[in-house]
Scaffold this motif. Structure first.
Motif: not given
Length: 267
Positions: A169-180, A185-194
């Motif tokens: 989880l910590q290896s996933i860049p934060r900018m990916v979530y920020e773009s979503a 994209a909500g938290k649930i969609k981010q979880f399943f798509t990212i």
């Protein structure tokens, strides 16, 4: 170059003596009848073990246990990893240590403690009594016996996998979530798509490691029942069957054949 070989030599000597040679010897032994003399018997050891009901039952038992504990362990480990990765959780180092303690604790000690929990007057039946539920025969009923081993396996393995997932989880860049988030994209969609797609390699690795460790399970059923097979042979697993064949029946040829079936299944 010579100095490099010199530094690497101790490792290669250790590898050859403690791993490579025993593996080769074990493979050769699986085709031999070993007693007062050594006799080549071809595939007879493999034929004999597949005719043995206990051998087949040991694989059925370990597959039931693995099917029970591996998915639950992966889900709970991912849940705790997500909690530890949350910016709202403080003292993360403390909680990581707490979650990882079961992994570094002796499996023998853990199994011994859980065996007392599963006794008729133990902790789990005490909790069931407080809730007004009937007590469970954890160690005498074949179904509940497997459930008890599944619970113990989950407790032992959950911390290790949670740390693996946390690293992923910590290896996933934060900018990916920020773009979503910018795209709505909500938290649930981010979880399943990212999160899940990017965590697939870590989840796969954890599942493979859990499968290999599960096939070699020995301490928990051995502590619960020793070398007995438990009620209706529900406690016999491949590792215990291998031990009994080697050191009780003193049949190293068949024991080697059992060991190599574990290699083939794990592969």
């Amino acid at each position: 170059a010579k100095s490099a070989y010199g530094f690497a030599a101790p490792f290669f000597v250790f590898f050859v003596v403690t791993i490579l040679i025993p593996v080769i010897v074990s493979f050769v032994f699986s085709f031999m009848q070993i007693g007062s003399t050594f006799k080549f018997v071809g595939l007879q050891n493999y034929i004999d073990i597949f005719k043995d009901p206990l051998f087949l039952q040991s694989y059925i038992n370990i597959f039931i246990i693995m099917i029970g504990y591996i998915p639950i362990t992966m889900l709970l480990s991912l849940f705790f990893a997500l909690l530890l990765n949350s910016p709202h959780i403080h003292r993360k180092g403390f909680f990581r240590t707490i979650y990882y303690i079961p992994t570094v604790t002796s499996t023998v000690a853990v199994a011994s403690v859980f065996m007392t929990f599963f006794n008729p007057t133990g902790l789990f039946n005490g909790v069931l009594e407080m809730l007004g539920l009937p007590e469970v025969q954890w160690l005498t009923d074949p179904v509940w016996l497997r459930v008890s081993m599944i619970i113990t396996e989950i407790w032992i393995n959950i911390g290790y996998n949670a740390v693996l997932f946390l690293a992923g989880l910590q290896s996933i860049p934060r900018m990916v979530y920020e773009s979503a988030e910018i795209d709505g994209a909500g938290k649930i969609k981010q979880f399943f798509t990212i999160t899940i797609p990017l965590m697939k390699p870590v989840i796969l690795m954890a599942t493979v490691l859990a499968t290999i460790n599960g096939l070699g399970s020995f301490n928990i059923p051995n502590i619960f029942f020793g070398t007995s097979n438990g009620p209706e042979n529900a406690a016999i697993v491949v590792g215990v069957n291998l031990y009994k064949t080697s050191f009780e029946l003193v049949d190293f040829g068949k024991a080697s054949a059992i060991a190599w079936t574990m290699v083939f299944v794990a592969a």
